[in-house]
Write a protein that holds these residues in place. Structure first.
Motif, PDB file in Angstrom:
ATOM      1  N   ASP A 153       0.824  -1.204   0.000  1.00 55.36           N
ATOM      2  CA  ASP A 153       0.000   0.000   0.000  1.00 55.36           C
ATOM      3  C   ASP A 153       0.861   1.258   0.000  1.00 55.36           C
ATOM      4  OD1 ASP A 153      -2.401  -1.527   0.267  1.00 55.36           O
ATOM      5  OD2 ASP A 153      -1.952  -1.757   2.413  1.00 55.36           O
ATOM      6  N   LEU A 154       2.049   1.145   0.572  1.00 57.63           N
ATOM      7  CA  LEU A 154       2.889   2.313   0.805  1.00 57.63           C
ATOM      8  C   LEU A 154       4.325   1.835   0.971  1.00 57.63           C
ATOM      9  CD1 LEU A 154       2.434   5.432   1.452  1.00 57.63           C
ATOM     10  CD2 LEU A 154       2.518   4.758   3.856  1.00 57.63           C
ATOM     11  N   ALA A 155       5.284   2.599   0.470  1.00 58.78           N
ATOM     12  CA  ALA A 155       6.689   2.224   0.654  1.00 58.78           C
ATOM     13  C   ALA A 155       7.517   3.453   0.967  1.00 58.78           C
ATOM     14  CB  ALA A 155       7.233   1.543  -0.605  1.00 58.78           C
ATOM     15  N   PHE A 156       8.403   3.327   1.943  1.00 64.41           N
ATOM     16  CA  PHE A 156       9.351   4.382   2.278  1.00 64.41           C
ATOM     17  C   PHE A 156      10.652   4.066   1.563  1.00 64.41           C
ATOM     18  CE2 PHE A 156       6.307   4.435   5.702  1.00 64.41           C
ATOM     19  CZ  PHE A 156       6.085   5.793   5.885  1.00 64.41           C
ATOM     20  N   THR A 157      10.963   4.867   0.558  1.00 68.14           N
ATOM     21  CA  THR A 157      12.086   4.533  -0.297  1.00 68.14           C
ATOM     22  C   THR A 157      12.574   5.779  -1.021  1.00 68.14           C
ATOM     23  OG1 THR A 157      12.755   3.145  -2.176  1.00 68.14           O
ATOM     24  CG2 THR A 157      10.505   3.956  -2.192  1.00 68.14           C
ATOM     25  N   GLN A 158      13.677   5.648  -1.717  1.00 73.96           N
ATOM     26  CA  GLN A 158      14.103   6.731  -2.594  1.00 73.96           C
ATOM     27  C   GLN A 158      13.071   6.847  -3.715  1.00 73.96           C
ATOM     28  OE1 GLN A 158      17.872   6.222  -4.650  1.00 73.96           O
ATOM     29  NE2 GLN A 158      18.411   8.335  -4.240  1.00 73.96           N
ATOM     30  N   PRO A 159      12.641   8.073  -4.069  1.00 76.59           N
ATOM     31  CA  PRO A 159      11.602   8.214  -5.095  1.00 76.59           C
ATOM     32  C   PRO A 159      12.089   7.710  -6.445  1.00 76.59           C
ATOM     33  CG  PRO A 159      12.554  10.345  -4.550  1.00 76.59           C
ATOM     34  CD  PRO A 159      13.085   9.373  -3.540  1.00 76.59           C
ATOM     35  N   PRO A 160      11.175   7.343  -7.332  1.00 76.45           N
ATOM     36  CA  PRO A 160      11.565   6.861  -8.666  1.00 76.45           C
ATOM     37  C   PRO A 160      12.397   7.908  -9.408  1.00 76.45           C
ATOM     38  CG  PRO A 160       9.216   6.517  -8.274  1.00 76.45           C
ATOM     39  CD  PRO A 160       9.703   7.370  -7.158  1.00 76.45           C
ATOM     40  N   CYS A 174      22.305  14.909  -2.869  1.00 76.52           N
ATOM     41  CA  CYS A 174      21.131  15.078  -2.012  1.00 76.52           C
ATOM     42  C   CYS A 174      20.397  13.741  -1.945  1.00 76.52           C
ATOM     43  CB  CYS A 174      20.218  16.172  -2.559  1.00 76.52           C
ATOM     44  SG  CYS A 174      18.750  16.459  -1.538  1.00 76.52           S
ATOM     45  N   TRP A 175      20.387  13.146  -0.778  1.00 76.91           N
ATOM     46  CA  TRP A 175      19.706  11.869  -0.591  1.00 76.91           C
ATOM     47  C   TRP A 175      18.247  12.130  -0.246  1.00 76.91           C
ATOM     48  CZ3 TRP A 175      17.184   9.165   3.359  1.00 76.91           C
ATOM     49  CH2 TRP A 175      16.974   7.807   3.103  1.00 76.91           C
ATOM     50  N   GLU A 176      17.341  11.471  -0.971  1.00 74.03           N
ATOM     51  CA  GLU A 176      15.916  11.716  -0.810  1.00 74.03           C
ATOM     52  C   GLU A 176      15.201  10.473  -0.272  1.00 74.03           C
ATOM     53  OE1 GLU A 176      14.872  12.748  -4.792  1.00 74.03           O
ATOM     54  OE2 GLU A 176      15.443  14.850  -4.555  1.00 74.03           O
ATOM     55  N   LEU A 177      14.240  10.711   0.608  1.00 70.18           N
ATOM     56  CA  LEU A 177      13.388   9.641   1.111  1.00 70.18           C
ATOM     57  C   LEU A 177      11.944  10.063   0.909  1.00 70.18           C
ATOM     58  CD1 LEU A 177      13.224   6.903   2.659  1.00 70.18           C
ATOM     59  CD2 LEU A 177      13.035   8.259   4.759  1.00 70.18           C
ATOM     60  N   ALA A 178      11.139   9.169   0.367  1.00 74.10           N
ATOM     61  CA  ALA A 178       9.745   9.496   0.056  1.00 74.10           C
ATOM     62  C   ALA A 178       8.827   8.364   0.491  1.00 74.10           C
ATOM     63  CB  ALA A 178       9.576   9.741  -1.445  1.00 74.10           C
ATOM     64  N   ALA A 179       7.585   8.724   0.747  1.00 78.45           N
ATOM     65  CA  ALA A 179       6.511   7.741   0.871  1.00 78.45           C
ATOM     66  C   ALA A 179       5.890   7.603  -0.515  1.00 78.45           C
ATOM     67  CB  ALA A 179       5.470   8.204   1.881  1.00 78.45           C
ATOM     68  N   VAL A 180       5.951   6.415  -1.090  1.00 81.94           N
ATOM     69  CA  VAL A 180       5.495   6.158  -2.456  1.00 81.94           C
ATOM     70  C   VAL A 180       4.219   5.316  -2.393  1.00 81.94           C
ATOM     71  CG1 VAL A 180       6.096   5.092  -4.674  1.00 81.94           C
ATOM     72  CG2 VAL A 180       7.847   6.287  -3.340  1.00 81.94           C
ATOM     73  N   PHE A 181       3.248   5.668  -3.233  1.00 80.90           N
ATOM     74  CA  PHE A 181       1.953   5.003  -3.174  1.00 80.90           C
ATOM     75  C   PHE A 181       1.261   5.091  -4.521  1.00 80.90           C
ATOM     76  CE2 PHE A 181       1.898   9.324  -1.563  1.00 80.90           C
ATOM     77  CZ  PHE A 181       1.055   9.944  -2.467  1.00 80.90           C
ATOM     78  N   LYS A 182       0.233   4.276  -4.729  1.00 77.48           N
ATOM     79  CA  LYS A 182      -0.641   4.434  -5.893  1.00 77.48           C
ATOM     80  C   LYS A 182      -1.536   5.638  -5.644  1.00 77.48           C
ATOM     81  CE  LYS A 182      -1.017   0.057  -8.317  1.00 77.48           C
ATOM     82  NZ  LYS A 182      -1.945  -0.941  -8.881  1.00 77.48           N
ATOM     83  N   GLY A 183      -1.461   6.630  -6.574  1.00 78.17           N
ATOM     84  CA  GLY A 183      -2.162   7.877  -6.327  1.00 78.17           C
ATOM     85  C   GLY A 183      -3.270   8.145  -7.299  1.00 78.17           C
ATOM     86  N   SER A 184      -4.241   8.947  -6.850  1.00 77.29           N
ATOM     87  CA  SER A 184      -5.343   9.390  -7.699  1.00 77.29           C
ATOM     88  C   SER A 184      -4.919  10.656  -8.442  1.00 77.29           C
ATOM     89  CB  SER A 184      -6.575   9.691  -6.842  1.00 77.29           C
ATOM     90  OG  SER A 184      -6.339  10.829  -6.029  1.00 77.29           O
ATOM     91  N   SER A 185      -5.791  11.121  -9.340  1.00 74.36           N
ATOM     92  CA  SER A 185      -5.497  12.354 -10.075  1.00 74.36           C
ATOM     93  C   SER A 185      -5.437  13.556  -9.141  1.00 74.36           C
ATOM     94  CB  SER A 185      -6.569  12.583 -11.146  1.00 74.36           C
ATOM     95  OG  SER A 185      -7.857  12.667 -10.547  1.00 74.36           O
ATOM     96  N   ALA A 186      -6.057  13.456  -7.971  1.00 82.25           N
ATOM     97  CA  ALA A 186      -6.034  14.552  -7.000  1.00 82.25           C
ATOM     98  C   ALA A 186      -4.808  14.495  -6.099  1.00 82.25           C
ATOM     99  CB  ALA A 186      -7.303  14.512  -6.154  1.00 82.25           C
ATOM    100  N   GLY A 187      -3.961  13.494  -6.302  1.00 78.63           N
ATOM    101  CA  GLY A 187      -2.747  13.417  -5.508  1.00 78.63           C
ATOM    102  C   GLY A 187      -2.900  12.689  -4.192  1.00 78.63           C
ATOM    103  N   GLU A 188      -3.978  11.963  -4.001  1.00 73.47           N
ATOM    104  CA  GLU A 188      -4.221  11.197  -2.786  1.00 73.47           C
ATOM    105  C   GLU A 188      -3.903   9.730  -3.021  1.00 73.47           C
ATOM    106  OE1 GLU A 188      -5.196  12.209   0.102  1.00 73.47           O
ATOM    107  OE2 GLU A 188      -5.993  14.221  -0.183  1.00 73.47           O
ATOM    108  N   PRO A 189      -3.422   9.015  -1.988  1.00 73.34           N
ATOM    109  CA  PRO A 189      -3.313   7.561  -2.133  1.00 73.34           C
ATOM    110  C   PRO A 189      -4.677   6.956  -2.415  1.00 73.34           C
ATOM    111  CG  PRO A 189      -2.117   8.313  -0.184  1.00 73.34           C
ATOM    112  CD  PRO A 189      -2.915   9.485  -0.683  1.00 73.34           C
ATOM    113  N   LEU A 190      -4.721   6.029  -3.348  1.00 74.47           N
ATOM    114  CA  LEU A 190      -5.990   5.386  -3.690  1.00 74.47           C
ATOM    115  C   LEU A 190      -6.490   4.492  -2.562  1.00 74.47           C
ATOM    116  CD1 LEU A 190      -5.315   4.426  -7.429  1.00 74.47           C
ATOM    117  CD2 LEU A 190      -6.853   6.201  -6.579  1.00 74.47           C
ATOM    118  N   VAL A 191      -5.568   3.943  -1.790  1.00 70.45           N
ATOM    119  CA  VAL A 191      -5.940   3.018  -0.710  1.00 70.45           C
ATOM    120  C   VAL A 191      -6.211   3.821   0.559  1.00 70.45           C
ATOM    121  CG1 VAL A 191      -5.214   1.023   0.637  1.00 70.45           C
ATOM    122  CG2 VAL A 191      -4.501   1.237  -1.755  1.00 70.45           C
ATOM    123  N   PRO A 192      -7.445   3.764   1.100  1.00 69.06           N
ATOM    124  CA  PRO A 192      -7.777   4.581   2.275  1.00 69.06           C
ATOM    125  C   PRO A 192      -6.860   4.343   3.465  1.00 69.06           C
ATOM    126  CG  PRO A 192      -9.773   3.701   1.285  1.00 69.06           C
ATOM    127  CD  PRO A 192      -8.629   3.046   0.580  1.00 69.06           C
TER     128      PRO A 192
END
Length: 305
Positions: A143-150, A271-289
């Motif tokens: 549902d969610l991953a903490f990782t370097q962004p794509p 610059c090392w980056e860490l992001a929360a990555v998820f499947k997102g909607s067109s509004a920028g929200e995670p699709l999974v509640p």
């Protein structure tokens, strides 16, 4: 003044750096600067001293920082309360993470808070490399991953970038580089390096920086453990390059040999980056509640890449 301006202000205040704050917010730097100028004009004075490499808060900025954090926290708490009303009585939260995120996110503590808020949700946690985690999010296994962004934009994938941190050279206290500043990558090519394995995002970032500069380095130690990496540097066997927070955490550790650090010039500092990555909607929200609820609990505003 609006919530978006306060989010921009807090990001700059926390990063002490406009470029890093812009990356964290997924904004162009000119847009972020314009937002801060507009806020300063609205409030009648400067919020930052911009005379140093890392910007500092003015006295007015210090006062606003505390209030802005309170206002943003209240807004996110309100959203979290509404989420609870809508209900997440049962289900599953499947989270992935790269190794070594402890200086940036206390994931066990966050998961503990989530369990207390949503006792009916089962939690699953997987540790893996960045590429494998992003693939799992794309395929719906996480549902969610903490990782370097794509490295490139992926259809249907959103992210929140919440760490954009410079990297420093770590070495033994008696090493010739100990305490050095404004180093260039070319100053390091004759050194022996200790590195993490290639699947680690830190390793890929360091490799990419040297390759982009047309430089080659000698890596004699390859490990799969951040503490071991720093121990090798502490004992003078090699140098290594890690995010600032990782080096700072190692410096506070009274167990083991002490380490020293050296800084790179701003133009060549990775610059090392860490992001929360998820499947997102067109509004920028995670699709999974359930993923939305977890980000709300972490008090992370969601943006898309």
């Amino acid at each position: 003044m609006d919530l978006k301006q306060l989010e921009h202000f807090v990001a700059v205040a926390e990063e002490r750096h406009f470029t890093r704050a812009a990356r964290r917010l997924n904004l162009v730097q000119s847009g972020l600067s314009a937002s801060i100028r507009s806020l300063e004009e609205d409030l009648g004075g400067p919020l930052f001293n911009r005379s140093t490499r890392r910007v500092a808060l003015t006295p007015a900025g210090e006062v606003l920082f505390a209030e802005a954090q309170r206002v943003l926290a209240a807004a996110r708490d309100a959203r979290h309360a509404v989420t609870q009303v809508h209900g997440l009585a049962r289900g599953r939260l499947s989270i992935g993470a790269i190794h070594g995120i402890a200086p940036f996110v206390d994931l066990p503590a966050c998961l503990g808070h989530f369990r207390a808020a949503f006792g009916g949700i089962d939690i699953e946690l997987t540790l893996d490399g960045s590429r494998a985690l992003i693939d799992a999010v794309q395929e719906g296994r996480l549902d969610l991953a903490f990782t370097q962004p794509p490295d490139t934009s992926l259809d249907g994938i959103g992210s929140h970038l919440f760490a954009c941190e410079g990297m420093v050279v770590v070495c033994a206290t008696h090493h010739r580089l100990a305490g050095a500043t404004e180093l260039k990558l070319a100053d390091l090519v004759d050194e022996t390096f200790a590195d993490l394995r290639p699947e680690w995002s830190v390793r890929r970032l360091v490799d990419r920086c040297f390759a982009t500069s047309g430089l080659q380095r000698r890596s004699s130690f390859e490990v799969n453990d951040m503490p071991m990496l720093l121990e090798l540097a502490a004992h003078g066997l090699a140098i290594t390059i890690v995010p600032e927070s990782v080096a700072a955490a190692r410096g506070r550790n009274t167990r083991g040999a002490p380490v020293a650090t050296a800084t790179l010039c701003e133009a060549e500092e990775p610059c090392w980056e860490l992001a929360a990555v998820f499947k997102g909607s067109s509004a920028g929200e995670p699709l999974v509640p359930v993923a939305r609820a977890f980000l709300d609990l972490l008090k992370l505003p969601v943006v898309t890449t």
